[in-house]
Design a protein around this motif. Structure first.
Motif, short mmCIF file in Angstrom:
data_model
loop_
_atom_site.label_atom_id
_atom_site.label_comp_id
_atom_site.label_asym_id
_atom_site.label_seq_id
_atom_site.Cartn_x
_atom_site.Cartn_y
_atom_site.Cartn_z
N ALA A 44 -3.85 -1.38 -0.45
CA ALA A 44 -3.79 -1.14 -1.90
C ALA A 44 -3.86 0.34 -2.21
O ALA A 44 -3.16 0.83 -3.12
CB ALA A 44 -4.91 -1.91 -2.60
N ARG A 45 -4.67 1.07 -1.46
CA ARG A 45 -4.74 2.52 -1.67
C ARG A 45 -3.42 3.18 -1.32
O ARG A 45 -2.94 4.08 -2.04
CB ARG A 45 -5.86 3.11 -0.82
CG ARG A 45 -7.26 2.65 -1.24
CD ARG A 45 -8.30 3.14 -0.26
NE ARG A 45 -9.63 2.64 -0.59
CZ ARG A 45 -10.67 2.71 0.23
NH1 ARG A 45 -10.53 3.27 1.43
NH2 ARG A 45 -11.85 2.23 -0.15
N GLN A 46 -2.81 2.75 -0.24
CA GLN A 46 -1.51 3.29 0.11
C GLN A 46 -0.45 2.93 -0.93
O GLN A 46 0.46 3.71 -1.21
CB GLN A 46 -1.08 2.78 1.50
CG GLN A 46 -1.90 3.33 2.65
CD GLN A 46 -1.75 4.84 2.79
OE1 GLN A 46 -0.68 5.40 2.53
NE2 GLN A 46 -2.82 5.50 3.18
N ASN A 47 -0.57 1.74 -1.51
CA ASN A 47 0.37 1.36 -2.57
C ASN A 47 0.20 2.25 -3.80
O ASN A 47 1.20 2.58 -4.46
CB ASN A 47 0.13 -0.11 -2.95
CG ASN A 47 1.27 -0.68 -3.78
OD1 ASN A 47 2.44 -0.58 -3.40
ND2 ASN A 47 0.95 -1.26 -4.92
N ASN A 48 -1.02 2.64 -4.11
CA ASN A 48 -1.23 3.60 -5.20
C ASN A 48 -0.57 4.94 -4.88
O ASN A 48 0.02 5.58 -5.76
CB ASN A 48 -2.73 3.80 -5.44
CG ASN A 48 -3.40 2.56 -5.99
OD1 ASN A 48 -2.75 1.72 -6.60
ND2 ASN A 48 -4.70 2.44 -5.76
N ALA A 49 -0.67 5.33 -3.61
CA ALA A 49 0.00 6.57 -3.21
C ALA A 49 1.51 6.45 -3.35
O ALA A 49 2.19 7.41 -3.75
CB ALA A 49 -0.38 6.92 -1.76
#
Length: 594
Positions: free
Chosen positions: A217-222
């Protein structure tokens, strides 16, 4: 005559309502200002508490060190075959081999090249040298079998301190039967003990998958951020960089999601589970032996024999199921080493003592052998050179500029440059030292002499400014009185003005030295970042300093260096606090108010 009407709480003395309202606003503004100040102080205190707390918490791991006590046979043929008793001959003995023999004798069940290598790594690589020194000091021990305390390796020490988690027991209700087949074993229980272990492992796989999805999910925010940057890019270069970063973020996100789905599918499978390095290790301790489970289902398990059980292996009532907090892939300590360490601990062969070595030893590539004494001595020599160069030159310059120099463009130019030098980044002084002190004068690289000269150049403006301010604060009446009784200007300056200004000069000097003690960048530029094992004995020996030691250890991959980095920071902070405390005491003790 105009009548003043009494209105509001403040009465007639305040005049009309507008005046009373204005006074209330001013008082409210004062209260808000006070509240802002108190809030700022509290936030600063919390930040300082968090900083100090994190450093001290990190440093706690370096307070103690672990030892492993083992019987070791000091074979005369390997140490002193001619029975000379000469320490020089004894030190040439094969003490590394004797250390390995002691470990093999204590754990004969550990066989195989890789398993033996893991066994040897339980104790430090420097333990053999300590054994050699002990025997050289006591030659009468040759030919005997003694119990020697071997320094534990950093891996063993971290495991004992819980850095790799703990070995946790699982409930058992049935009676165990073990069928051995060489290095493998089949296990069965009369109750559903292994079914319970299987459920625990499945739950752990689900938890691991959840953590992977959080990271995805953090990578998706990136990914969303980079997509926005691409849309708002002002030129092709910025767009290309954002595209590359977007592709990396997408790749990382997809890999995390794929791994999470694989773990979830593995957890959903109700069949047997192969226990690889991605899941927590599960051990069975029975009959004095250790078995590591390799395959698990609801009815039984297959295991690898780490230490063969002794005695009857059927219908065992006393047995243990143990599991680790981390899978083998996420910890440095191996399953064989866990077995060895737990056996040593259960036999009271492991103890922890205060880590005096950290304060008395020099640097080392092995975390358990590393200490800060070399860096401390290097800091002492460096600060000594700094003081001997900066203090007399700085005070002399301040006296000349304040008492003797004429006021003209040249002295104004000098004063402006002194003030500018006080604000120059420290790394610039490092470049100057590299080019002039080492390149031109040929001072030995990585020596306290070179570091002290560079630190003196950096500290000099601070000392000059502080000394001038203190000298200027001496009342003119002191000078006038001395001159009035016939003293020369030199006598007035050195017999009257300088003694009265000396406490303030010393205070400024100590503050400047404290700043120099904490500098790293200029010393790195002149090579004091080198790996130095020996303790420096003079200003021309190769050495390092405490800030550089902290910098080096923080860059090492071994996890045990994290605690030593924190401990070195604490030592450096203690020195800085003491130096500033001395400055405060001097100022309060000798300060005179005119």
């Amino acid at each position: 005559m105009t009548e003043i009407t009494s209105t509001g709480h403040y009465g007639s003395l305040l005049g009309d309502k507008a005046t009373a309202l204005g006074l209330r606003r001013r008082r409210n503004a004062e209260r808000r200002l006070k509240a802002y100040g108190i809030t700022a102080i509290l936030l600063a205190g919390l930040a300082l508490f968090a900083l100090l707390g994190s450093v001290i918490w990190q440093a706690a791991g370096a307070v103690t060190e672990a030892y492993v006590t083992l019987p070791v046979e000091l074979k005369a043929d390997d140490i002193d075959p001619d029975a000379t008793g000469d320490p020089k001959i004894i030190l040439r003995g094969d003490f590394n081999g004797l250390t390995k023999d002691a470990l093999k004798a204590a754990f004969p069940q550990v066989t195989g090249r890789s398993a033996r290598r893991e066994l040897y790594d339980v104790v430090s690589s420097g333990a053999a040298f300590e054994l050699a020194d002990h025997v050289a000091e006591n030659p009468s021990l040759v030919g005997q079998t003694i119990n020697f305390r071997f320094l534990a390796s950093d891996i063993t020490d971290l495991y004992l301190k819980g850095s790799f988690g703990a070995l946790r027991p699982l409930p058992t209700a049935g009676r165990l039967t073990v069928a051995l087949d060489g290095d493998e074993a089949t296990l069965n229980s009369t109750e559903a003990d292994f079914a319970g272990v299987l459920a625990v492992l499945k739950d752990q796989l689900v938890d691991d998958a959840k953590r992977l999805r959080v990271r995805a999910a953090r990578q998706n925010n990136a990914v969303s951020v980079y997509e926005t940057r691409i849309a708002e890019a002002a030129d092709d270069d910025a767009r290309a960089k954002s595209l590359a970063a977007l592709e990396r973020a997408r790749t990382e996100r997809d890999a995390l999601l794929a791994e999470a789905e694989r773990l979830e599918a593995r957890a959903a499978d109700t069949g047997a589970e192969d226990l690889d390095d991605e899941v927590r290790s599960v051990f069975v301790r029975a009959g004095g032996g250790w078995l590591k489970l390799t395959r698990l289902d609801a009815s039984g398990a297959a295991a690898e024999v780490l230490a063969p059980p002794a005695g009857a292996l059927a219908d065992l009532a006393e047995w243990q199921l143990l599991t680790t907090d981390l899978p083998a892939a996420a910890r440095k300590v191996s399953d064989t080493q866990i077995m060895v360490i737990e056996e040593l601990r259960s036999g009271s062969a492991v103890d922890s003592v205060f880590n005096w070595r950290f304060f008395t030893a020099g640097d080392s590539r092995e975390p358990e052998l590393a200490g800060i004494w070399g860096a401390t001595v290097g800091s002492f020599w460096t600060m000594l050179v700094t003081f001997l160069l900066a203090f007399p030159v700085g005070v002399a310059a301040a006296i000349y500029l304040e008492e003797f120099a004429p006021r003209n463009r040249f002295t104004d130019f000098i004063e402006i440059n002194i003030n500018n030098l006080a604000a120059v980044p420290s790394i610039i002084f490092g470049l100057l030292g590299l080019a002039v002190v080492i390149g031109f004068f040929g001072v030995p690289r990585s020596a306290p002499l070179a570091g002290g000269m560079v630190m003196a150049l950096m500290t000099l403006p601070t000392i000059i400014i502080a000394a001038r301010a203190t000298i200027a604060a001496v009342p003119p009446s002191i000078r006038e009185a001395a001159l009035g009784v016939g003293a020369s200007q030199v006598q007035t300056t050195f017999h009257h003005v300088l003694p009265l200004a000396m406490p303030g000069i010393l205070t400024g000097t100590i503050i400047g030295m404290a700043r120099a003690l904490g500098e790293t960048a200029p010393l790195i530029m002149i090579g004091m970042v080198a790996f130095i094992v020996d303790i420096p004995t003079g200003i021309t020996d190769s050495a390092t300093v405490l800030p550089v030691q902290v910098y080096r250890w923080s860059d090492f991959p071994e996890r045990a260096f994290e605690a030593r980095t924190g401990a070195a920071i604490c030592v450096l902070m203690i020195f800085l606090v003491l130096m500033n405390a001395v400055a405060i005491v001097l100022r309060r003790r000798f300060e005179r108010r005119w």
